[in-house]
Scaffold this active site. Structure first.
Site, short mmCIF file in Angstrom:
data_model
loop_
_atom_site.label_atom_id
_atom_site.label_comp_id
_atom_site.label_asym_id
_atom_site.label_seq_id
_atom_site.Cartn_x
_atom_site.Cartn_y
_atom_site.Cartn_z
N PRO A 88 5.11 7.98 6.57
CA PRO A 88 4.44 6.79 7.12
C PRO A 88 2.95 7.01 7.34
O PRO A 88 2.20 6.05 7.50
CB PRO A 88 5.17 6.54 8.45
CG PRO A 88 5.99 7.75 8.73
CD PRO A 88 6.19 8.47 7.44
N GLU A 115 11.58 13.89 11.94
CA GLU A 115 10.18 13.50 12.19
C GLU A 115 9.29 13.88 11.00
O GLU A 115 8.05 13.83 11.11
CB GLU A 115 9.66 14.15 13.47
CG GLU A 115 10.44 13.76 14.72
CD GLU A 115 10.46 12.26 14.98
OE1 GLU A 115 9.37 11.66 15.02
OE2 GLU A 115 11.56 11.70 15.14
N ARG A 160 9.00 1.12 -14.49
CA ARG A 160 8.90 -0.13 -15.26
C ARG A 160 7.58 -0.23 -16.01
O ARG A 160 7.42 -1.09 -16.88
CB ARG A 160 9.15 -1.37 -14.39
CG ARG A 160 8.12 -1.61 -13.34
CD ARG A 160 8.50 -2.77 -12.44
NE ARG A 160 8.39 -4.08 -13.08
CZ ARG A 160 7.22 -4.70 -13.31
NH1 ARG A 160 6.09 -4.13 -12.97
NH2 ARG A 160 7.20 -5.88 -13.89
N ASP A 175 1.81 -9.20 -14.20
CA ASP A 175 2.11 -9.01 -12.79
C ASP A 175 0.88 -9.27 -11.92
O ASP A 175 -0.21 -8.83 -12.23
CB ASP A 175 2.59 -7.57 -12.51
CG ASP A 175 3.97 -7.31 -13.07
OD1 ASP A 175 4.73 -8.28 -13.20
OD2 ASP A 175 4.27 -6.15 -13.39
C1 JD2 Z 1 10.11 9.14 7.28
C2 JD2 Z 1 9.78 9.33 10.55
C3 JD2 Z 1 7.65 10.16 10.96
C4 JD2 Z 1 8.72 8.88 12.63
C5 JD2 Z 1 10.65 11.27 6.68
C6 JD2 Z 1 9.59 7.86 7.18
C7 JD2 Z 1 7.53 5.59 4.93
N1 JD2 Z 1 6.30 3.46 4.82
C8 JD2 Z 1 7.13 4.37 5.42
N2 JD2 Z 1 7.66 4.23 6.61
N3 JD2 Z 1 8.39 5.28 6.92
C9 JD2 Z 1 8.34 6.17 5.91
C10 JD2 Z 1 8.97 7.48 5.98
C11 JD2 Z 1 8.93 8.38 4.90
C12 JD2 Z 1 9.47 9.66 5.01
C13 JD2 Z 1 10.07 10.05 6.22
N4 JD2 Z 1 10.70 9.79 8.34
C14 JD2 Z 1 10.97 9.21 9.64
N5 JD2 Z 1 8.71 10.02 10.13
C15 JD2 Z 1 7.62 9.60 12.21
C16 JD2 Z 1 9.82 8.75 11.79
C17 JD2 Z 1 11.03 11.06 7.98
C18 JD2 Z 1 7.12 6.06 3.63
N6 JD2 Z 1 6.81 6.40 2.59
#
Ligand code: JD2
Length: 240
Positions: A88, A115, A160, A175
């Protein structure tokens, strides 16, 4: 293109064998291999996570386990792969990044859980001569439970764009986000002409191609103004 995905939940990636991507694999255009991270856990409990330094909630994925898994994949490869780490806190995914990744020979996706993955994993492989590059990518401003769904999104957007994967190459260039003046797309219709009291707009049946193109542009602009006014600002955010 070769794609490796490492995850604690390999079954989450089963959709990669369906539809467009399943066909691309059958045709030999893409080869996807999914790996269970647990295979590289070494302790009796086969653990892949540990408590966070500095305290705080949840668990962090071990660099020891990730290092073994990623080294193993590199050892079996002929060329330097690009490592993609969904997180994230990464760079926002976009059509431009999808196009860049679609030209890569070998992509490796590291799907975290809990996490996330110990930050040193990205740092280490970024400075490794054995890897092409490392990209930390976010698919949007919401929090998922892990990297698997983000990986599915990114792989679908990338594959794609590989020549031969889509039946009609024109649909790629048409697109919305492939164009520099990127508006979002307007409404589309098919038969029947009337459905539950709703008629297809007359202009689309007029045969007047100039009028049709103008109408579609107006519709696209109206929807962009309503839902994505950010796409209409004169100065791109990074230049402000
Ligand atoms: C992920 C988590 C960190 C709290 C591995 C979340 C993502 N756009 C996006 N939203 N969330 C993700 C994502 C990706 C990988 C992981 N977590 C949970 N991580 C803080 C919760 C664990 C993307 N790309």
């Amino acid at each position: 293109m070769k794609v490796d995905v490492v995850s604690l939940f390999p079954a989450y990636l089963d959709p990669l064998n369906l539809s467009l991507l399943g066909k691309a694999q059958t045709q030999g255009l893409v080869q996807v291999q999914v790996h269970d991270l647990r295979n590289w856990a070494t302790d009796p409990h086969r653990s892949v996570d540990d408590t966070p330094y500095g305290g705080g909630p949840g668990m962090v994925m071990s660099p020891l386990v990730w290092g073994s898994a990623l080294d193993h994949i590199r050892e079996g490869a002929q060329t330097k792969p690009t490592l993609i780490i969904p997180t994230p806190s990464g760079e926002p995914f976009s059509q431009v990044l999808a196009a860049e990744f679609s030209r890569a020979e070998h992509l490796v996706f590291a799907c975290g859980r809990y996490e996330g993955i110990d930050s040193r994993v990205g740092v280490h492989y970024s400075s490794s001569e054995q890897w092409e590059k490392v990209r930390e990518i976010s698919i949007g401003d919401y929090v998922l439970a892990g990297g698997e769904v983000a990986t599915l999104v990114i792989i679908e957007a990338i594959t794609r764009l590989i020549p031969g994967v889509l039946g009609n190459p024109q649909s790629v260039v048409d697109d919305s986000f492939s164009r520099p003046d990127s508006f979002i797309e307007g409404p589309v219709y098919t038969k029947p002409l009337g459905w539950r009291g709703l008629e297809v707009p007359e202009v689309l049946r007029s045969g007047n191609h100039g009028a049709i193109e103008q109408w579609r542009q107006d519709q696209a602009q109206a929807r962009t103004r309503k839902y994505r006014p950010d796409l209409l600002t004169e100065i791109p955010p990074e230049q402000v």
